[in-house]
Design an enzyme around this catalytic site. Sequence first.
Site, mmCIF file in Angstrom:
data_model
loop_
_atom_site.group_PDB
_atom_site.id
_atom_site.type_symbol
_atom_site.label_atom_id
_atom_site.label_comp_id
_atom_site.label_asym_id
_atom_site.label_seq_id
_atom_site.Cartn_x
_atom_site.Cartn_y
_atom_site.Cartn_z
ATOM 1 N N HIS A 183 0.822 -1.219 0.000
ATOM 2 C CA HIS A 183 0.000 0.000 0.000
ATOM 3 C C HIS A 183 0.852 1.263 0.000
ATOM 4 O O HIS A 183 0.332 2.361 -0.187
ATOM 5 C CB HIS A 183 -0.934 -0.002 1.216
ATOM 6 C CG HIS A 183 -1.981 -1.069 1.149
ATOM 7 N ND1 HIS A 183 -3.289 -0.800 0.825
ATOM 8 C CD2 HIS A 183 -1.912 -2.411 1.311
ATOM 9 C CE1 HIS A 183 -3.985 -1.925 0.819
ATOM 10 N NE2 HIS A 183 -3.167 -2.918 1.111
ATOM 11 N N ASP A 199 3.546 9.655 -0.609
ATOM 12 C CA ASP A 199 2.383 8.870 -0.190
ATOM 13 C C ASP A 199 2.119 7.813 -1.252
ATOM 14 O O ASP A 199 2.158 8.132 -2.444
ATOM 15 C CB ASP A 199 1.155 9.809 -0.071
ATOM 16 C CG ASP A 199 0.144 9.305 0.958
ATOM 17 O OD1 ASP A 199 0.090 8.084 1.161
ATOM 18 O OD2 ASP A 199 -0.567 10.137 1.544
#
Length: 759
Positions: free
Chosen positions: A163, A377
């Site tokens: 992720h 991110d």
Amino acid sequence: MTGGRELVMVSNRLPVDRVVASDGSTSWRTSPGGLVTAVAPIVEQLGCLWVGWVGAADEQLEPFEIGSMRLAPVELSEDDIELYYEGFSNGTLWPLYHDVIARPDFHRVWWDRYRRVNQRFAERVAEQAARGAIVWVHDYQLQLVPAMLRELRPDLTIAFFLHIPFPPSRLFAQLPWRKSVVEGLLGADVIGFQQVTDAVAFRMTAERFTRVPALGNTIVVPGTADHPSRTVLAQEFPISIDAAAFAEVAARPEIQQRAREIRAELGNPKTVMLGVDRLDYTKGIRHRLKAFDELLGDGEIDPADIVFVQVASPSRERVDAYRQLRDEVELTVGRINGEHGSIGHAPLVYLHRGHTRDEMVALYLAADVLLVTPLRDGMNLVAKEYVACRADEQGVLVLSEFAGAADELRDALLVNPHDIEGLKAAIVRAAHMPREEQRRRMRSLRRTVYDNDVAHWATGYLGAVRAAAESQRPSQTGHRTEPIQVSTAFVPRSIDDRVRRLAALPQLIVASDFDGTLAPIVPRPQDARILPRARQALEVLRSAPDTYVAVLTGRSLEGLAETGLQSEGWIVSGSHGSELTGLDVGAVAGAGEAPPLGSPLTDEEHERLQRIARRFERVLGGEPGVRLERKPFGIAVHTRQVADSEQADELMAAAVELGLAAEMHVREGKQVREFSVRDSNKGSVLRSIRAALPNAPVLFLGDDVTDEDVFTSLGHDDLGIKVGDGATAAVERVPDPETATAVLALLAELRTGIIIGSE
Ligand code: ADP
Ligand code: G6P
């Protein structure tokens, strides 16, 4: 979606956390972070067994059920939490994988515990999973689980999804246990990443540290005495949210009422700005506060007009870097309000706690501007949630270029959060953006989020996993057999004969176009991938004596690299012949008086390009649907997205006029024109390549109009093969990239004796 097999999820945290109150009573709440937001809606529908930690130390709990999920807790002791979770996962891997924004610490005791806890997770899954189940392991905390699990249960199909970003090889190289981590991951059948760059970095890293070759997206793990060789798909599958579920909450009258109340509680300012993050140093909260502080200080925004609400959910509070961040943020918030607030009005509202989904959505509806400015991110789902909620097509998303979401959400105001001046400019622009521009941008963002929601993602990712599961052919030992089979049955008879003749020649140049020839056409150019078998055939040919491999593409070399194509040792020409690597053509000049091929832009060319870029930007930059793409030697004007076709034609005609007036060379494509300072084409570059190599016949494959420049330049001894329909000067034709690949595989096999595997 899982083909009738049981699905097992494995993540560090279960989707719910057990909360123990001060009076000793316990309750459950949704776990923090994007992993659960994205994944929970999929498995709630499919049903699954979920193996993970309950979020509190030393809890020994029996498996229990929530809805269609059966949850099997894994116990973590205080020491496990300190060494495996806070230590190796969040003190080593998290900073290392996020561009070393904070310094990663390397401790052998942390690593040792990480291995042991990963082993515990693997054993728990091995005990619980049904035969032939699909096991889906999540995230950086559990990277060793795939290989450990394969060892325990070879009957399972194992998928892994990261992720967070995968670091570039030069950073990953710092990790003392890098080889073990890569080997751990390679235990999976499918490894999913958020972005192309992550997948490319992983494949390169795997090649570097474990010497496994990658063919396109596929890594071939060689066999051993006990295990046959296998393939691992390592590819990007950008994650998303359940957009409809957010929209449904946003449409509820009480939520809209709550949004109005929030604005009223804030004093009904002209502009409400919002930040929503876990309190994490990767999220760029410090930079955001600095920009806001300076804007207030410079008087560029009036504290009476604007309120900035920063929601920061508590996270990893015992890890040093997080503790420091919290102290610093809280000090800064106090200082900003002290300096710029007044009695009864604070320009900055800071909420350090979790909120319900309903309250989050009300905040999204109340916010005129959402600031998402991470320094790095993996994806950032907050950005997508905001967009999904804004059915009113109002609101401005300011988004960091370093969030995975920026790859998709191109109509956000994109910023580099390190550039405080740029960030300030974007905030001011967002606060003053006309409603019509907000509408145009939000509409396009919403289309992207809805077209690429989590169901779409699950279809792609789980589809790949299911394909891996189907290809399992358990033999008596329980190991799958090697699926590679040779097939050249595709190749039409007349081509087969010609290829056999070429294969026997002492010297040979094998050249090909990329998109539509080696890589099937896909809607988004960055998603195109060379067919693994085509890549393998070209690699085998490249290694053969007196054989040269060249790819001639209209893409820039940079754009080609973005597809993850690994072409070391190949000759590659980009930008329709203006760029060249892999071959020194010396002083061979381009067409006419032009500078030598492959040479950088001259000052005059650079100046001309800048001029036309400015002109295009001024005249066409604001036109909805027009995309200006900067290329190394020119600019491409795309009008595919212009809604009205007549208007698209007019805009293109205007572009051509401007381009010709600036003495640019114009190349025509489907709803695109390329304006280049150099007059090159694929035919001219192939001539230069041939001149620099020993005299050798050419096999060329291509599908596009621009490939005709090559076909018309070929001689009697060469072979031109057109891929797909359309008029051509090529002597042969094949229907699609798969058949083009079969031709290359046949040639490689005949020339080298090496069998090229099927896909
Ligand atoms: P990360 O996974 O790094 O936490 P994402 O932006 O991908 O970042 O996901 C964060 C998720 O957590 C989103 O679904 C967001 O709505 C949720 N979230 C963030 N802050 C809060 C909060 N204070 N209260 C409730 N949910 C939150
Ligand atoms: C990110 C990570 C997840 C993690 C979440 C919350 O989304 O990718 O793996 O679960 O943050 O972090 P935490 O450390 O509280 O589990």
